[in-house]
Design an enzyme around this catalytic site. Structure first.
Site, PDB file in Angstrom:
ATOM      1  N   LYS A  32      34.391  35.953  49.324  1.00 53.28           N
ATOM      2  CA  LYS A  32      33.253  36.171  48.514  1.00 53.28           C
ATOM      3  C   LYS A  32      32.079  35.618  48.889  1.00 53.28           C
ATOM      4  CE  LYS A  32      35.623  39.531  45.927  1.00 53.28           C
ATOM      5  NZ  LYS A  32      36.919  39.329  46.174  1.00 53.28           N
TER       6      LYS A  32
HETATM    7  C1  LIG Z   1      37.887  40.202  44.760  1.00 50.19           C
HETATM    8  C2  LIG Z   1      37.879  41.182  43.675  1.00 50.19           C
HETATM    9  C3  LIG Z   1      38.458  40.718  42.460  1.00 50.19           C
HETATM   10  C4  LIG Z   1      39.248  39.816  42.271  1.00 50.19           C
HETATM   11  O1  LIG Z   1      38.945  38.619  42.419  1.00 50.19           O
HETATM   12  P1  LIG Z   1      40.109  37.144  42.768  1.00 50.19           P
HETATM   13  O2  LIG Z   1      39.172  36.139  42.509  1.00 50.19           O
HETATM   14  O3  LIG Z   1      40.565  37.487  44.151  1.00 50.19           O
HETATM   15  O4  LIG Z   1      41.288  37.405  41.665  1.00 50.19           O
HETATM   16  C5  LIG Z   1      38.169  41.787  41.370  1.00 50.19           C
HETATM   17  N1  LIG Z   1      37.196  42.789  41.754  1.00 50.19           N
HETATM   18  C6  LIG Z   1      36.707  43.077  42.612  1.00 50.19           C
HETATM   19  C7  LIG Z   1      35.661  44.257  42.744  1.00 50.19           C
HETATM   20  C8  LIG Z   1      36.654  42.092  43.704  1.00 50.19           C
HETATM   21  O5  LIG Z   1      36.302  42.386  45.012  1.00 50.19           O
END
Ligand SMILES: *Cc1c(COP(=O)(O)O)cnc(C)c1O
Length: 375
Positions: A184
């Protein structure tokens, strides 16, 4: 064999290593003062009053839906063009995710008109996803949520630093949920955060994050509490101080990382406009300026051309991906009504490498692929 170009990579320097080492030396690794500081600084950055850090964005989404008291018989309208966690987190509460289509391949965001058509007596909330870092139409969704008395949640996993005319992502829902997973925009390894202005929802999420206990071990460590009661069936969704320390360093770098992401997306967009036969980049250059530019999607003319392009990229050592396989197509959510625009988009989309440390020459290398594939 040329050097591998990854889809994404975190931007870490000695500062992150030092911050983690400091936590290790401090002797306090679980949720504590750094978590509180990161919650405060991050929520301020996204224009919200409170932050509740969690062990992931999935956990943050579950906390949000649980704090809203969702349960069996309730429905939450979500896009299908998202990561499965958005829908799974709804289902954890016993509620049912109901999938809405996107506006168009050019605007692959949850369509308020499609949402309106799905609202019924069981609907309790709408969860928007700011796909690729572009903020959904929160003005229209807020009008719907006001009119039908629904909660409005932002799955802002892609979008720290994104904004719309209405304000920054993180300040536009009743609760907003961010991800700090390794791919991210702001990376702590695992980690997430809920932001909200609503004191009662925040109190509830803090409680549910730590077993429903009235005092945390950090409170007890500081002598603020000796015993505790358990007043709700909560979870262990605590983050660690290691993650919070990484978050504080990364937050300081986020504006510069965002600026570089936007620059790279600008180069891709300009380059791809020169080869329209390869496809088009969703959204507009003006919207890029308000986006957190989390991923670099390209919509190719057909599913076959998408797969051909992905194969050529793999041969050239360039990693690509697809965002996303539509969630409503997964076995666990069957049966579902078709969502034609989402399905068409997902069949033709390819995600190209994008991360702050990418060089201009890396973008050129990807763009050359289109020259080759189209030759
Ligand atoms: C990555 C992601 C999540 C989940 O995030 P985590 O921190 O890995 O649990 C949820 N929604 C979207 C749109 C994502 O891209």
């Amino acid at each position: 064999m040329s050097e591998q170009l990854p889809l994404s990579a975190p931007s870490f320097t000695e500062a992150e290593a030092q911050a983690v080492a400091d936590v290790v030396r401090s002797g306090w690794l679980t949720m504590g003062p750094r978590t509180a500081q990161f919650e405060q600084e991050f929520s301020q950055f996204v224009g919200s009053k409170h932050g509740v850090m969690a062990s992931s964005c999935t956990a943050a989404l579950h906390l949000a839906f649980a704090a809203l008291d969702l349960g069996p018989g309730d429905e939450v309208i979500v896009p299908s063009l998202t990561f499965v966690a958005t829908a799974n987190a709804v289902a954890y509460t016993g509620a049912t995710p109901v999938f809405a289509d996107i506006v168009s391949p050019e605007v692959p965001l949850i369509d308020p008109e499609a949402v309106r058509a799905l609202i019924g007596p069981r609907t309790k909330a709408i969860c928007a996803v700011h796909y690729a870092g572009y903020v959904a139409d929160m003005k229209a969704l807020r009008q719907l949520s006001d009119r039908y008395d629904l909660a409005l949640i932002e799955d802002a996993a892609h979008s720290p630093g994104a904004r719309s005319e209405e304000g920054p992502a993180g300040s536009l829902g009743d609760i907003s949920c961010f991800s700090f997973f390794s791919n991210k925009n702001l990376v702590t390894g695992e980690g997430g955060m809920c932001t909200s202005d609503d004191e009662e929802l925040v109190r509830r999420m803090r409680l549910l994050r730590a077993h429903g206990m009235t005092a945390t071990s950090w409170d007890r460590e500081r002598g603020h509490a000796s015993g505790y009661d358990v007043i709700e069936r909560g979870y262990n969704y605590r983050p660690s101080e290691l993650e919070a320390a990484l978050g504080l360093v990364q937050l300081g770098k986020l504006p510069a990382m965002l600026a570089r992401r936007r620059e790279l997306v600008g180069m891709y967009r300009a380059g791809l406009e020169r080869t329209p036969e390869a496809g088009f980049v969703p959204f507009t250059a003006a919207q890029d300026e308000m986006s957190s530019c989390h991923i670099m999607p390209l919509v190719t003319p057909s599913n076959e051309e998408r797969d051909r392009l992905r194969a050529a990229a793999a041969d050239a050592g360039i990693q690509t991906s697809v965002h996303y396989q539509p969630v409503h197509s997964f076995k666990v959510f069957q049966p579902q009504a078709p969502l034609p625009i989402t399905e068409d988009y997902a069949a033709r989309e390819v995600t190209l490498p994008l991360y702050p440390a990418m060089a201009d020459s890396d973008v050129d290398r990807v763009l050359q692929l289109f020259a080759m594939v189209n030759a």
